[in-house]
Design a protein around this motif. Structure first.
Motif, PDB file in Angstrom:
ATOM      1  N   ARG A  73       0.828  -1.207   0.000  1.00  0.00           N
ATOM      2  CA  ARG A  73       0.000   0.000   0.000  1.00  0.00           C
ATOM      3  C   ARG A  73       0.866   1.263   0.000  1.00  0.00           C
ATOM      4  NH1 ARG A  73      -4.952  -1.486   4.175  1.00  0.00           N
ATOM      5  NH2 ARG A  73      -6.419  -2.182   2.573  1.00  0.00           N
ATOM      6  N   THR A  74       1.852   1.308   0.886  1.00  0.00           N
ATOM      7  CA  THR A  74       2.673   2.508   1.004  1.00  0.00           C
ATOM      8  C   THR A  74       3.541   2.704  -0.233  1.00  0.00           C
ATOM      9  OG1 THR A  74       2.739   2.257   3.408  1.00  0.00           O
ATOM     10  CG2 THR A  74       4.407   3.673   2.417  1.00  0.00           C
ATOM     11  N   SER A  75       4.216   1.640  -0.646  1.00  0.00           N
ATOM     12  CA  SER A  75       5.100   1.719  -1.795  1.00  0.00           C
ATOM     13  C   SER A  75       4.352   2.122  -3.053  1.00  0.00           C
ATOM     14  CB  SER A  75       5.788   0.357  -2.001  1.00  0.00           C
ATOM     15  OG  SER A  75       6.552   0.358  -3.176  1.00  0.00           O
ATOM     16  N   THR A  76       3.224   1.474  -3.309  1.00  0.00           N
ATOM     17  CA  THR A  76       2.463   1.750  -4.530  1.00  0.00           C
ATOM     18  C   THR A  76       1.859   3.139  -4.507  1.00  0.00           C
ATOM     19  OG1 THR A  76       1.984  -0.618  -4.719  1.00  0.00           O
ATOM     20  CG2 THR A  76       0.637   0.874  -6.039  1.00  0.00           C
ATOM     21  N   THR A  77       1.349   3.573  -3.355  1.00  0.00           N
ATOM     22  CA  THR A  77       0.783   4.922  -3.238  1.00  0.00           C
ATOM     23  C   THR A  77       1.843   5.980  -3.523  1.00  0.00           C
ATOM     24  OG1 THR A  77      -0.888   4.219  -1.629  1.00  0.00           O
ATOM     25  CG2 THR A  77      -0.326   6.564  -1.664  1.00  0.00           C
ATOM     26  N   ASN A  78       3.013   5.827  -2.915  1.00  0.00           N
ATOM     27  CA  ASN A  78       4.091   6.794  -3.145  1.00  0.00           C
ATOM     28  C   ASN A  78       4.545   6.792  -4.605  1.00  0.00           C
ATOM     29  OD1 ASN A  78       4.118   7.553  -0.471  1.00  0.00           O
ATOM     30  ND2 ASN A  78       5.831   6.209   0.092  1.00  0.00           N
TER      31      ASN A  78
END
Length: 248
Positions: A73-78
């Motif tokens: 979630r964090t990696s893809t959002t960023n």
């Protein structure tokens, strides 16, 4: 064409970079070791400058349920935010055949969350669903071993060579965005226990392999076809038996 490969120093990523470079593209490997961290955002704006395509083949360092969800979630959002700001016009992600059928598993739930973010980002995208890699046959066996017995699901599998995965991802990256999912697989379908047995035998591994309908695949109980691609999957060239022979 400038293509940034997230996870570009790993097994698949390094091969994607190599194949794109061979065909004259500017392929840039991006990973923490190259100063790019998708979890913190460090280096993203800089590496994406002038990029037309981003290929994400990164993976979570931990498969613990919360950690893997947080990673994707964090990696893809960023990553998607930085791509929108940089004007990237094609996002390509590597995922897994059967992901949508294995939601009870925390890893596959996280991959589904990743795919959902990509599909709603507004950036043209392609998602490549690949079957299991030949290279992981021993790791699968190790995870399923009790004593000297390997208990694997009574299911079927159509694994593929990592080179063929990388070739499919690279071809997709330089093509028109699909705004959808394609599947890729190896040329031969096996019973799960047959695949593991062949892989261990090639290494002279004496463990006994048993098909057990209740054995779990990294926590998931499988139906016979849970890991199999559909009829429209693109088929890689390399046979498992040929790959094993080259290993000797």
């Amino acid at each position: 064409m400038k293509v940034v490969v997230i996870g570009g120093t790993g097994l698949i990523g390094s091969k994607v970079v190599g194949k794109l470079t061979e065909h004259g593209h500017e392929a840039v490997p991006a990973a923490p070791s190259t100063g790019v961290n998708t979890l913190t955002g460090e280096g993203l704006a800089e590496v994406l400058e002038g990029a037309s395509v981003v290929v994400d083949v990164s993976n979570s360092p931990s498969f613990e349920e919360k950690a893997v969800m947080d990673f994707f979630r964090t990696s893809t959002t960023n990553l998607l935010k930085a791509e929108a700001e940089a004007g990237v016009t094609h996002h390509v992600a590597l995922s897994v055949v059967g992901t949508e059928r294995l939601e009870e598993n925390g890893y596959f739930r996280a991959k589904l969350a990743q795919e959902g973010l990509i599909k709603t980002s507004g950036i043209p995208y392609s998602i490549v669903h690949a079957t299991q890699f030949f290279e992981f046959v021993k790791g699968i066996a190790d995870a399923a071993t009790e004593g000297d017995v390997v208990r694997v699901p009574d299911a079927r599998i159509q694994p593929m060579f990592s080179d063929d995965v990388a070739a499919a991802v690279a071809r997709t990256a330089v093509g028109t965005p699909l705004d959808g999912v394609i599947e890729v697989c190896g040329p031969d379908e096996f019973a799960f226990d047959e695949f593991i047995r062949k892989g261990l035998a090639a290494d002279n591994d004496p463990r006994t392999v048993v098909a057990d309908p209740h054995a779990r695949y990294f926590g998931s109980e499988l139906e016979e076809a849970s890991l199999l691609p559909g009829p429209d999957a693109r088929v890689g060239a390399t046979r498992f038996t040929d790959w094993l022979a080259r290993k000797q």
